[in-house]
Write a protein that holds these residues in place. Structure first.
Motif, PDB file in Angstrom:
ATOM      1  N   ILE A 189     -39.384 -15.136 -62.004  1.00  0.00           N
ATOM      2  CA  ILE A 189     -40.825 -15.183 -61.734  1.00  0.00           C
ATOM      3  C   ILE A 189     -41.316 -13.782 -61.428  1.00  0.00           C
ATOM      4  N   GLU A 190     -42.386 -13.429 -62.099  1.00  0.00           N
ATOM      5  CA  GLU A 190     -42.919 -12.085 -61.881  1.00  0.00           C
ATOM      6  C   GLU A 190     -43.745 -12.066 -60.599  1.00  0.00           C
ATOM      7  N   PRO A 191     -43.536 -11.085 -59.729  1.00  0.00           N
ATOM      8  CA  PRO A 191     -44.313 -11.033 -58.487  1.00  0.00           C
ATOM      9  C   PRO A 191     -45.808 -10.887 -58.766  1.00  0.00           C
ATOM     10  N   THR A 203     -36.939 -18.648 -57.190  1.00  0.00           N
ATOM     11  CA  THR A 203     -37.969 -17.854 -57.875  1.00  0.00           C
ATOM     12  C   THR A 203     -37.358 -16.924 -58.917  1.00  0.00           C
ATOM     13  N   LEU A 216     -41.396  -9.093 -51.529  1.00  0.00           N
ATOM     14  CA  LEU A 216     -41.282  -9.367 -52.963  1.00  0.00           C
ATOM     15  C   LEU A 216     -41.126 -10.869 -53.218  1.00  0.00           C
ATOM     16  N   LYS A 217     -40.338 -11.521 -52.357  1.00  0.00           N
ATOM     17  CA  LYS A 217     -40.152 -12.971 -52.469  1.00  0.00           C
ATOM     18  C   LYS A 217     -41.504 -13.694 -52.317  1.00  0.00           C
ATOM     19  N   ALA A 218     -42.279 -13.257 -51.328  1.00  0.00           N
ATOM     20  CA  ALA A 218     -43.590 -13.888 -51.100  1.00  0.00           C
ATOM     21  C   ALA A 218     -44.508 -13.680 -52.302  1.00  0.00           C
ATOM     22  N   GLN A 219     -44.432 -12.517 -52.915  1.00  0.00           N
ATOM     23  CA  GLN A 219     -45.276 -12.271 -54.100  1.00  0.00           C
ATOM     24  C   GLN A 219     -44.884 -13.180 -55.266  1.00  0.00           C
ATOM     25  N   LYS A 220     -43.594 -13.486 -55.363  1.00  0.00           N
ATOM     26  CA  LYS A 220     -43.156 -14.405 -56.426  1.00  0.00           C
ATOM     27  C   LYS A 220     -43.675 -15.819 -56.141  1.00  0.00           C
ATOM     28  N   ILE A 221     -43.606 -16.212 -54.866  1.00  0.00           N
ATOM     29  CA  ILE A 221     -44.110 -17.549 -54.518  1.00  0.00           C
ATOM     30  C   ILE A 221     -45.627 -17.602 -54.710  1.00  0.00           C
ATOM     31  N   ARG A 222     -46.274 -16.473 -54.486  1.00  0.00           N
ATOM     32  CA  ARG A 222     -47.718 -16.430 -54.747  1.00  0.00           C
ATOM     33  C   ARG A 222     -48.007 -16.797 -56.193  1.00  0.00           C
ATOM     34  N   ARG A 223     -47.205 -16.280 -57.111  1.00  0.00           N
ATOM     35  CA  ARG A 223     -47.377 -16.602 -58.534  1.00  0.00           C
ATOM     36  C   ARG A 223     -47.164 -18.105 -58.767  1.00  0.00           C
ATOM     37  N   VAL A 224     -46.127 -18.665 -58.120  1.00  0.00           N
ATOM     38  CA  VAL A 224     -45.811 -20.091 -58.292  1.00  0.00           C
ATOM     39  C   VAL A 224     -46.999 -20.945 -57.806  1.00  0.00           C
TER      40      VAL A 224
END
Lengths: 95, 485
Positions: A49-51, A46, B373-381
């Protein structure tokens, strides 16, 4: 990285949840299971990638700075477990 | 057979004065009492409902009525009501009566609905089987040894058993669509921001959305139209009007592109479920829809992403339950810290505590970046995957759940296996999109199968319209579980 007994105690303290000695193994196992499940997160790349905190990319609405609500203290305190003279009661904090 | 009629048919009978709202309300109250073994209701307000029905009859006599005047409904016990206690399925709120009505409750009352009661649910909406409720589990009317799904399990079971014509629900990771699939109903999770969250007890605020559980898409359109729309009391409410009932239903399927994500049609799904979904797709194709292959390559990351973000938000939201302002208060406490810790330990059930603990963990110092924070980035993906897929199609289609309703007790010992139920539904909440589950068949055991439609942001019209066109050709939505017809 498995969750230790100390982790459970630390997190329970932060969450203001009383967990008894006897309950620790059960929450330890539960949290371990969930962390195993979410460990897959670390497999995704990631970088850059912006959160995303929220589904809407908008800023919050503003409104006029006017009084819109009446004082309804009595109504709101009707559902409180312990009140006296309009105040919420808690155990003594200052000796 | 009043309980078998659609909302539109009920409205016609009421307006022609062939039946009164009082008769109708009594009929449903009787059914709720007769089938109380399902445990679908937490509170029933006979007195209030009959008073509301009398009032509705007066308005009907004067021809002042709206779309839903005199029609009884039930609310999931997560929506605050002034008249009735609001428990959220928890011991914590077992004695709580809210000082105000939720916007959804107010709007449906203004549309003329008669509120009969509040339905059972997983505690604080945390569950996929209605087994975490402090008030006991709910039985699936199609097979009473099975779960109705969750968390809106009481709403789903009561509509499926014809104890109420329609009910409200909420959906954070699938809590409207999964019970709709398990009970053979049409369940709509609107776009995030469509239906006001004011007075809806918060679980995960960036994911929660209220919507209707109904028998048909037509009923769904009528309920959604009455519930939705801008509300200044909800800071995330979207300032756009809800489409009219006719706009929601009149869809031409010719040329509509239905996207089939390869990830939703894999071997993890029961063959009966896949078979029924494919048959339903053929019917839509015959009516002019085009089937196209799409991909949602990161959908497997949805579960881990969701089970970081939802508990994190829950741990914050549920910090308000402190034994001071409302809810359960421990009698054991000598100090303020004891009061907080003991009130919360006594008031919350095990699943809620587990989620508060995991949420606190992923937000705590040293773990925030690695998890939250990692989960929020994956949310964007995940959200970007949907955007890409919608360049090739108008509606995404797949099974709502990998299997039909499971047995009561089957998954209670293993929280992670319970979480996997949300695999096709929770990415939709992460992206904030609208989605609908509709019944498309029965499996070998006679249990309902649900098909999920996912739309572009704010495009509920394509979902309700597609479901309605399908229901004009089929009768799955009219099937009633034996013993309840």
């Amino acid at each position: 990285m498995p969750i230790s007994e100390n982790d459970v105690t630390r997190v329970a303290r932060l969450a203001r949840l009383r967990v008894t000695e006897a309950e620790i193994p059960q929450y330890q196992a539960g949290l371990d299971g969930i962390l195993d499940l979410v460990a897959q997160l670390h497999e995704s790349v990631t970088d850059d990638i912006e959160p995303m905190a929220h589904p809407q990319d908008i800023s919050l609405r503003l409104r006029e700075d006017q009084v819109t609500e009446d004082d309804e203290r009595d109504l709101f305190q009707e559902c409180a477990p312990a009140v006296e003279s309009g105040l919420y009661l808690v155990p003594r904090v200052i000796e | 057979m009043l309980h078998l009629l659609s909302l539109k048919a009920l409205r016609e009978r009421l307006q022609k004065r062939e039946v009164s709202s009082v008769e109708l309300t009594k009929h449903f109250i009787d059914r709720i009492a007769r089938f109380s073994d399902l445990n679908a209701f937490i509170s029933v307000d006979e007195e209030g409902a009959l008073a509301g029905a009398e009032n509705a009859d007066k308005r009907l006599n004067k021809k002042e009525s709206g779309n839903l005047t005199g029609i009884p409904i039930a609310h999931k016990d997560i929506f605050c009501t002034k008249r009735l206690r609001t428990t959220c399925g928890s011991k914590m709120l077992s004695g709580f009566t809210a000082p105000y009505d939720a916007t959804v409750v107010e709007r449906l009352a203004n549309a003329g609905c008669v509120t009969i009661g509040k339905t059972n649910m997983d505690e604080f909406a945390m569950g996929s089987s209605n087994e975490t409720s402090f008030f006991g589990n709910v039985k699936n009317p199609w097979h009473t040894s099975r779960v109705p799904g969750g968390s809106s399990g009481g709403s789903a079971a009561s509509v499926a058993a014809r104890l109420i014509p329609a009910a409200t629900g909420t959906d954070t990771g699938g809590s409207i669509r999964q019970p709709a699939a398990f009970c053979g109903l049409t369940g709509l999770k609107p776009s995030y921001g469509r239906v006001s969250r004011y007075g809806m007890i918060a679980f995960a605020s960036s994911l929660d959305q209220g919507g209707p559980l109904t028998r048909s898409a037509e009923d769904s359109a009528i309920m959604f139209n009455a519930m939705g729309g801008f509300d200044p009391k909800d800071s995330t409410s979207i300032e756009r009007p809800v489409p009219s009932v006719n706009e929601l239903l009149d869809l031409d399927l010719r040329g509509l592109r239905l996207g089939l994500p390869t990830e939703f049609f894999d071997s993890s799904v029961d063959t009966a479920v896949l078979g029924s979904v494919r048959e339903a797709l053929q019917i839509l194709e015959k009516r002019g829809a085009q089937l196209v292959d799409v991909s949602l390559p990161n959908s497997a990351a949805g579960i881990p992403c969701y089970y970081v973000i939802a508990p994190a938000e829950a741990s914050s939201n549920l910090s308000r339950f402190d034994g001071v302002r409302f809810g359960h208060r421990s009698e054991q406490a000598d100090s303020l810290l004891d009061l907080y810790e003991c009130s919360r330990a006594e008031g919350f059930g095990e699943e809620v505590k587990r989620r508060i603990l995991i949420g606190t963990y992923v937000l705590s110092a040293g773990y925030y970046d690695a998890y939250y924070l990692k989960a929020q980035k994956i949310r964007r993906v995940i959200s970007d995957d949907f955007k890409k897929a919608f360049e090739k199609c108008d509606v995404i289609v797949g099974p709502t759940t990998p299997s039909t309703a499971f047995k009561i007790g089957e998954k209670t010992q293993d929280p992670v296996s319970m979480y996997l139920n949300d695999i096709f539904t929770n990415t939709v909440n992460l992206a904030g999109l609208p989605s609908l589950s509709l019944p498309v068949g029965l499996d070998g055991a006679g249990l309902p199968i649900g098909m999920q439609l996912i739309g572009r942001f704010m495009d509920e019209t394509s979902l309700i319209g597609t479901a309605h066109q399908f229901q004009l050709e089929t009768d799955w939505h009219e099937r009633c579980p034996e013993d309840f017809s």
